[in-house]
Design a protein around this motif. Structure first.
Motif, PDB file in Angstrom:
ATOM      1  N   ASP A   3       0.996  -1.271   0.137  1.00 48.99           N
ATOM      2  CA  ASP A   3       0.039  -0.037  -0.041  1.00 48.99           C
ATOM      3  C   ASP A   3       0.868   1.282  -0.146  1.00 48.99           C
ATOM      4  N   TYR A   4       0.388   2.222  -0.689  1.00 51.54           N
ATOM      5  CA  TYR A   4       1.023   3.413  -0.833  1.00 51.54           C
ATOM      6  C   TYR A   4       0.626   4.388   0.454  1.00 51.54           C
ATOM      7  N   TYR A   5       1.424   4.894   1.465  1.00 52.53           N
ATOM      8  CA  TYR A   5       0.900   5.751   2.416  1.00 52.53           C
ATOM      9  C   TYR A   5       1.035   7.184   1.880  1.00 52.53           C
ATOM     10  N   ASN A   6       0.239   7.953   2.522  1.00 53.20           N
ATOM     11  CA  ASN A   6       0.083   9.438   2.279  1.00 53.20           C
ATOM     12  C   ASN A   6       1.434   9.809   2.560  1.00 53.20           C
ATOM     13  N   VAL A   7       1.945  11.015   1.748  1.00 50.05           N
ATOM     14  CA  VAL A   7       3.111  11.881   2.014  1.00 50.05           C
ATOM     15  C   VAL A   7       3.141  12.865   3.446  1.00 50.05           C
ATOM     16  N   LEU A   8       4.088  12.389   4.269  1.00 53.95           N
ATOM     17  CA  LEU A   8       3.602  13.420   5.498  1.00 53.95           C
ATOM     18  C   LEU A   8       4.411  14.618   5.133  1.00 53.95           C
ATOM     19  N   PRO A   9       3.764  15.769   5.480  1.00 53.93           N
ATOM     20  CA  PRO A   9       4.464  16.963   5.476  1.00 53.93           C
ATOM     21  C   PRO A   9       5.391  17.173   6.356  1.00 53.93           C
ATOM     22  N   ASN A  10       6.571  17.917   5.997  1.00 51.07           N
ATOM     23  CA  ASN A  10       7.843  18.531   6.918  1.00 51.07           C
ATOM     24  C   ASN A  10       7.632  19.934   6.761  1.00 51.07           C
ATOM     25  N   GLN A  11       7.141  20.763   7.565  1.00 52.77           N
ATOM     26  CA  GLN A  11       6.863  22.305   7.396  1.00 52.77           C
ATOM     27  C   GLN A  11       8.224  22.851   7.346  1.00 52.77           C
ATOM     28  N   SER A  12       9.313  22.357   8.213  1.00 53.87           N
ATOM     29  CA  SER A  12      10.590  23.019   8.119  1.00 53.87           C
ATOM     30  C   SER A  12      11.655  22.748   6.881  1.00 53.87           C
ATOM     31  N   LEU A  13      11.348  21.463   6.332  1.00 48.28           N
ATOM     32  CA  LEU A  13      11.983  21.337   5.106  1.00 48.28           C
ATOM     33  C   LEU A  13      11.266  21.983   3.922  1.00 48.28           C
ATOM     34  N   GLN A  14       9.938  22.236   4.038  1.00 53.91           N
ATOM     35  CA  GLN A  14       9.332  23.069   2.836  1.00 53.91           C
ATOM     36  C   GLN A  14       9.520  24.256   3.024  1.00 53.91           C
TER      37      GLN A  14
ATOM     38  N   PHE B 125       9.152  15.693  12.082  1.00 60.31           N
ATOM     39  CA  PHE B 125       8.846  14.168  11.487  1.00 60.31           C
ATOM     40  C   PHE B 125       8.028  13.703  12.762  1.00 60.31           C
ATOM     41  N   ARG B 126       8.769  13.828  14.010  1.00 55.54           N
ATOM     42  CA  ARG B 126       8.100  13.069  15.073  1.00 55.54           C
ATOM     43  C   ARG B 126       6.936  13.524  15.254  1.00 55.54           C
ATOM     44  N   GLN B 127       6.613  14.783  15.389  1.00 55.90           N
ATOM     45  CA  GLN B 127       4.977  15.371  15.542  1.00 55.90           C
ATOM     46  C   GLN B 127       4.147  14.949  14.691  1.00 55.90           C
ATOM     47  N   VAL B 128       4.481  14.756  13.482  1.00 58.83           N
ATOM     48  CA  VAL B 128       3.403  14.525  12.277  1.00 58.83           C
ATOM     49  C   VAL B 128       3.340  13.038  12.409  1.00 58.83           C
ATOM     50  N   LYS B 129       4.514  12.213  12.503  1.00 56.13           N
ATOM     51  CA  LYS B 129       4.250  10.762  12.275  1.00 56.13           C
ATOM     52  C   LYS B 129       3.221  10.444  13.593  1.00 56.13           C
TER      53      LYS B 129
END
Length: 442
Positions: free
Chosen positions: A303-314, A412-416
């Motif tokens: 299954d393909y997971y949704n892409v998690l955002p990373n606001q700092s990288l973005q 990453f930790r918080q969004v995950k």
């Protein structure tokens, strides 16, 4: 004023300029790389020529600077790994930055998703970052390892998921990849996706002489299709179900004893995808019950997971992109837009990642013949290399700004945690339900 230490590292902006210069220095060979892959499209897990082209590229002794360590056929027959690193303080763990390259094509229409450009951008960003680091008069405060991963089978199967399971992403700190589109965005909400194959088994009979002796598998397939059409009224606006009847029978005068359907199910999160999958499977099962057929429902391996955002990288990527003249779409457009699905989503569940989209000089839509032409055009080169520069510049921010790296890790930790908290761990995976790990940007 104290004179600057002649051995001190150049200012970060100077390093970014050197990264851009190194991308331009390699522009001709990068275009040739992209063109070679574009001109010989290969399907998922069959990208042998593209694999060989990529490994030859990184093994080429004419590339500027020190040599890359290249591992062909890395964990998969058409995957590869190329690495280069700097020295650092003794006993220090290197900061591991990775760029991903895709290179599989679509059946019938070639590189209509521009994966030749993904391969080029990944290679270009890696060369730009390497060149900038090699220009330092003395080692950086932290050792850096640049990894380029060739990841096959994005369009079908999920090569990145195979590589995750094989340990290819273990130890990486940040992963970068960029995807061709009709617009520039630091992030688009690529959704979770599950593919399913449904087979109905009936009983053949003469359709005119004694149809009552048969059990019509085509009726089951048509009922299933119509059941899904009825379900759409109760589907959330962000859910997607689309499919085809791959086998509908043999001849009109034979009651079909076998039919086969293939469907893709998509939702913004794994939690929503699980709910949608159950509803869709009930549509398949009820069609079998109504027609007296037997049904076999089989989900894809990955299954393909949704892409998690990373606001700092973005944020860092947008800032660098704007310096290069990239015009990004508005945040409202990002939040209200829908995209496809990608196995890069699975990567963002194991390591912080950035997956921007970039304009290639054409308004053609992905997965069309027109986009195939655009992806192989000279016009696309400016936009692809500009994107590569922005990725390399963002990687430099991560390397030389420890505060940013910690922000990236915290995002990453918080969004995950938020995402995984939506999934009920008490519900075991089912063969016909959602499995960790199917398919697409498709």
């Amino acid at each position: 004023m104290r004179p600057q230490d002649p051995g001190a590292p150049p200012a970060l902006e100077t390093l970014k300029q050197r990264a851009c210069e190194n991308v331009e220095l390699n522009a001709e060979r990068l275009e040739a790389l992209s063109r070679d892959i574009w001109s010989r499209p290969e399907l998922a897990y069959e990208e042998r020529q593209a694999h060989d082209t990529m490994t030859r590229f990184f093994s080429d002794g004419e590339l500027p600077g020190a040599a890359w360590a290249v591992q062909p056929r890395y964990k998969l027959g058409t995957a590869f790994r190329a690495e280069w690193g700097t020295a650092g303080p003794q006993d220090s763990r290197p900061l591991r930055v990775a760029f991903l390259c895709e290179y599989d094509a679509l059946p019938g229409i070639g590189h209509a998703c521009g994966h030749n450009l993904i391969a080029e951008v990944g290679a270009a960003a890696a060369l730009g970052l390497k060149g900038a680091l090699e220009s330092l008069p003395r080692p950086a405060p932290v050792a850096v390892q640049i990894t380029v991963l060739g990841t096959p089978a994005e369009e079908q199967g999920g090569g990145k998921i195979d590589l995750i399971n094989a340990g290819a992403f273990d130890g990486l700190d940040v992963v970068f990849m960029a995807h061709p589109s009709q617009e520039n965005a630091a992030y688009l909400p690529d959704v979770a996706e599950h593919d399913v194959t449904v087979k109905y088994y009936g009983k053949a009979s003469h359709a005119a002489a004694y149809p009552w002796e048969g059990v019509n598998a085509l009726d089951a397939a048509v009922l299933a299709y119509n059941n899904l059409s009825v379900l759409r009224q109760q589907m959330k606006p962000t859910w997607r179900v689309h499919g085809v009847i791959k086998n509908g029978g043999v001849k009109p005068n034979i009651i079909p004893s076998y039919t086969e359907l293939e469907f893709y199910l998509r939702a913004p999160s794994m939690k929503d995808l699980s709910v949608l999958t159950e509803k869709v499977e009930n549509c398949f099962k009820s069609a079998a019950l109504a027609t007296g057929c037997k049904v076999e429902i089989k989900g894809g391996e990955n299954d393909y997971y949704n892409v998690l955002p990373n606001q700092s990288l973005q944020k860092a990527y947008r800032e660098n992109g704007k310096k290069l003249g990239i015009d990004f779409i508005s945040e409202d457009s990002v939040l209200n837009g829908l995209s496809g699905s990608t196995d890069f989503g699975n990567v963002t569940f194991v390591v912080p990642g950035l997956h921007p989209y970039f304009y290639i000089g054409s308004d053609a839509l992905n997965h069309t013949e027109q986009y195939t032409e655009a992806a192989g055009s000279q016009n696309a080169q400016f936009y692809a290399l500009r994107t590569a520069k922005a990725l390399a510049m963002t990687a430099l921010d991560v390397i030389f700004n420890p505060g940013l790296l910690e922000e990236v890790r915290e995002d990453f930790r918080q969004v995950k945690l938020k995402e995984e908290g939506q999934i009920n761990p008490a519900e075991p995976n089912k063969e016909s339900g959602v499995d960790i790990g199917a398919r697409t940007s498709h």
